[in-house]
Design a protein around this motif. Structure first.
Motif, PDB file in Angstrom:
ATOM      1  N   ARG A  58      31.245  79.899 -57.975  1.00  0.00           N
ATOM      2  CA  ARG A  58      31.208  79.600 -56.536  1.00  0.00           C
ATOM      3  C   ARG A  58      30.613  80.747 -55.718  1.00  0.00           C
ATOM      4  NH1 ARG A  58      34.066  75.185 -54.505  1.00  0.00           N
ATOM      5  NH2 ARG A  58      34.798  73.811 -56.158  1.00  0.00           N
ATOM      6  N   ARG A  59      30.765  81.987 -56.177  1.00  0.00           N
ATOM      7  CA  ARG A  59      30.133  83.118 -55.483  1.00  0.00           C
ATOM      8  C   ARG A  59      28.613  83.075 -55.623  1.00  0.00           C
ATOM      9  NH1 ARG A  59      34.440  86.079 -57.764  1.00  0.00           N
ATOM     10  NH2 ARG A  59      33.043  86.893 -59.331  1.00  0.00           N
ATOM     11  N   GLN A  60      28.106  82.463 -56.673  1.00  0.00           N
ATOM     12  CA  GLN A  60      26.660  82.404 -56.903  1.00  0.00           C
ATOM     13  C   GLN A  60      25.984  81.345 -56.045  1.00  0.00           C
ATOM     14  OE1 GLN A  60      25.786  84.958 -59.014  1.00  0.00           O
ATOM     15  NE2 GLN A  60      28.016  85.108 -58.929  1.00  0.00           N
ATOM     16  N   GLU A  61      26.760  80.394 -55.559  1.00  0.00           N
ATOM     17  CA  GLU A  61      26.210  79.223 -54.872  1.00  0.00           C
ATOM     18  C   GLU A  61      25.328  79.581 -53.680  1.00  0.00           C
ATOM     19  OE1 GLU A  61      27.818  74.875 -53.603  1.00  0.00           O
ATOM     20  OE2 GLU A  61      29.168  76.561 -53.273  1.00  0.00           O
ATOM     21  N   HIS A  62      25.703  80.582 -52.918  1.00  0.00           N
ATOM     22  CA  HIS A  62      24.975  80.888 -51.687  1.00  0.00           C
ATOM     23  C   HIS A  62      24.071  82.109 -51.792  1.00  0.00           C
ATOM     24  CE1 HIS A  62      27.254  77.749 -49.836  1.00  0.00           C
ATOM     25  NE2 HIS A  62      28.378  78.312 -50.244  1.00  0.00           N
ATOM     26  N   LEU A  63      23.887  82.599 -53.013  1.00  0.00           N
ATOM     27  CA  LEU A  63      22.987  83.737 -53.183  1.00  0.00           C
ATOM     28  C   LEU A  63      21.536  83.274 -53.088  1.00  0.00           C
ATOM     29  CD1 LEU A  63      24.628  85.637 -56.150  1.00  0.00           C
ATOM     30  CD2 LEU A  63      24.675  86.251 -53.746  1.00  0.00           C
ATOM     31  N   PRO A  64      20.669  84.115 -52.559  1.00  0.00           N
ATOM     32  CA  PRO A  64      19.251  83.755 -52.510  1.00  0.00           C
ATOM     33  C   PRO A  64      18.692  83.560 -53.921  1.00  0.00           C
ATOM     34  CG  PRO A  64      19.685  85.751 -51.233  1.00  0.00           C
ATOM     35  CD  PRO A  64      20.943  85.408 -51.964  1.00  0.00           C
ATOM     36  N   ALA A  65      17.727  82.663 -54.036  1.00  0.00           N
ATOM     37  CA  ALA A  65      17.152  82.330 -55.345  1.00  0.00           C
ATOM     38  C   ALA A  65      16.558  83.557 -56.033  1.00  0.00           C
ATOM     39  CB  ALA A  65      16.097  81.243 -55.193  1.00  0.00           C
ATOM     40  N   HIS A  66      15.947  84.481 -55.266  1.00  0.00           N
ATOM     41  CA  HIS A  66      15.339  85.656 -55.902  1.00  0.00           C
ATOM     42  C   HIS A  66      16.401  86.541 -56.548  1.00  0.00           C
ATOM     43  CE1 HIS A  66      16.330  87.328 -51.917  1.00  0.00           C
ATOM     44  NE2 HIS A  66      16.404  88.495 -52.538  1.00  0.00           N
ATOM     45  N   TYR A  67      17.617  86.568 -55.987  1.00  0.00           N
ATOM     46  CA  TYR A  67      18.686  87.339 -56.626  1.00  0.00           C
ATOM     47  C   TYR A  67      19.157  86.625 -57.883  1.00  0.00           C
ATOM     48  CZ  TYR A  67      23.116  89.390 -57.775  1.00  0.00           C
ATOM     49  OH  TYR A  67      24.131  89.970 -58.459  1.00  0.00           O
ATOM     50  N   GLN A  68      19.324  85.312 -57.786  1.00  0.00           N
ATOM     51  CA  GLN A  68      19.782  84.536 -58.941  1.00  0.00           C
ATOM     52  C   GLN A  68      18.817  84.691 -60.108  1.00  0.00           C
ATOM     53  OE1 GLN A  68      20.296  80.530 -57.594  1.00  0.00           O
ATOM     54  NE2 GLN A  68      22.137  81.013 -56.434  1.00  0.00           N
ATOM     55  N   LYS A  69      17.527  84.752 -59.805  1.00  0.00           N
ATOM     56  CA  LYS A  69      16.536  84.857 -60.873  1.00  0.00           C
ATOM     57  C   LYS A  69      16.659  86.162 -61.650  1.00  0.00           C
ATOM     58  CE  LYS A  69      12.238  82.446 -61.103  1.00  0.00           C
ATOM     59  NZ  LYS A  69      12.774  81.681 -62.149  1.00  0.00           N
ATOM     60  N   GLY A  70      17.053  87.244 -60.989  1.00  0.00           N
ATOM     61  CA  GLY A  70      17.143  88.532 -61.660  1.00  0.00           C
ATOM     62  C   GLY A  70      18.539  88.863 -62.166  1.00  0.00           C
ATOM     63  N   ALA A  71      19.473  87.950 -62.010  1.00  0.00           N
ATOM     64  CA  ALA A  71      20.865  88.248 -62.334  1.00  0.00           C
ATOM     65  C   ALA A  71      21.102  88.415 -63.838  1.00  0.00           C
ATOM     66  CB  ALA A  71      21.774  87.157 -61.789  1.00  0.00           C
ATOM     67  N   PHE A  72      20.351  87.695 -64.644  1.00  0.00           N
ATOM     68  CA  PHE A  72      20.541  87.747 -66.090  1.00  0.00           C
ATOM     69  C   PHE A  72      19.235  88.157 -66.731  1.00  0.00           C
ATOM     70  CE2 PHE A  72      23.321  84.472 -64.371  1.00  0.00           C
ATOM     71  CZ  PHE A  72      24.546  84.993 -64.725  1.00  0.00           C
ATOM     72  N   ASP A  73      19.316  89.043 -67.704  1.00  0.00           N
ATOM     73  CA  ASP A  73      18.083  89.585 -68.265  1.00  0.00           C
ATOM     74  C   ASP A  73      17.842  89.191 -69.709  1.00  0.00           C
ATOM     75  OD1 ASP A  73      20.106  91.018 -69.376  1.00  0.00           O
ATOM     76  OD2 ASP A  73      19.316  92.986 -68.853  1.00  0.00           O
ATOM     77  N   MET A  74      18.634  88.299 -70.228  1.00  0.00           N
ATOM     78  CA  MET A  74      18.504  87.943 -71.635  1.00  0.00           C
ATOM     79  C   MET A  74      18.083  86.481 -71.772  1.00  0.00           C
ATOM     80  SD  MET A  74      21.415  88.955 -74.325  1.00  0.00           S
ATOM     81  CE  MET A  74      21.868  90.588 -73.846  1.00  0.00           C
TER      82      MET A  74
END
Length: 140
Positions: free
Chosen positions: A55-71
């Motif tokens: 639920r904390r991820q829901e409102h994050l900007p897409a550019h942040y979501q894209k870099g959140a995981f590196d694997m």
């Protein structure tokens, strides 16, 4: 968000406007131990730890979501009972999550080209360093 003070009733929403359902994810024992530690620290269930993360991820900007995981997933076919990305084999674990949380995890998985399980695995592993800095509590 703490647990409600009353007894849970089946198929009745408690903290959210929707009921939770059981979902099975494949996680390493390390990830499960981290989720359990976070649950104990916050006084909530393992499932609620994942629910709140999603639920904390829901409102994050897409550019942040894209870099959140590196694997990304390995390029070869998986083999049962053989570790792929970690030193240990994943096992199935059941969590109770709302459809909203599952949809968010699925969206993150799609953005990063990984599975819903791997989103939760990587979230847990990013929390491991935080746990290492907490003082060890003893019962005296």
């Amino acid at each position: 968000m703490a647990k409600p003070k009353h007894k849970s009733m089946r198929n009745q929403p408690e903290m959210y406007d929707e009921t939770k359902r059981s979902f099975t994810l494949s996680l390493t024992p390390t990830a499960v131990n981290i989720l359990d530690s976070l649950a104990k620290i916050h006084g909530i269930s393992r499932s609620e730890v994942v629910e709140q993360f999603a639920r904390r991820q829901e409102h994050l900007p897409a550019h942040y979501q894209k870099g959140a995981f590196d694997m990304a997933k390995p390029k070869h076919k998986s083999m049962r009972n053989h570790p792929e990305m970690y030193d240990e084999t994943k096992r199935p674990f059941t969590l109770s999550l709302t459809p909203t949380a599952v949809n968010i995890l699925d969206s993150l998985a799609k953005i990063h080209g990984i599975s819903r399980s791997e989103v939760v695995e990587q979230f847990a592993r990013t929390q491991e360093h935080l746990l290492a800095h907490l003082p060890i509590q003893t019962n005296h």
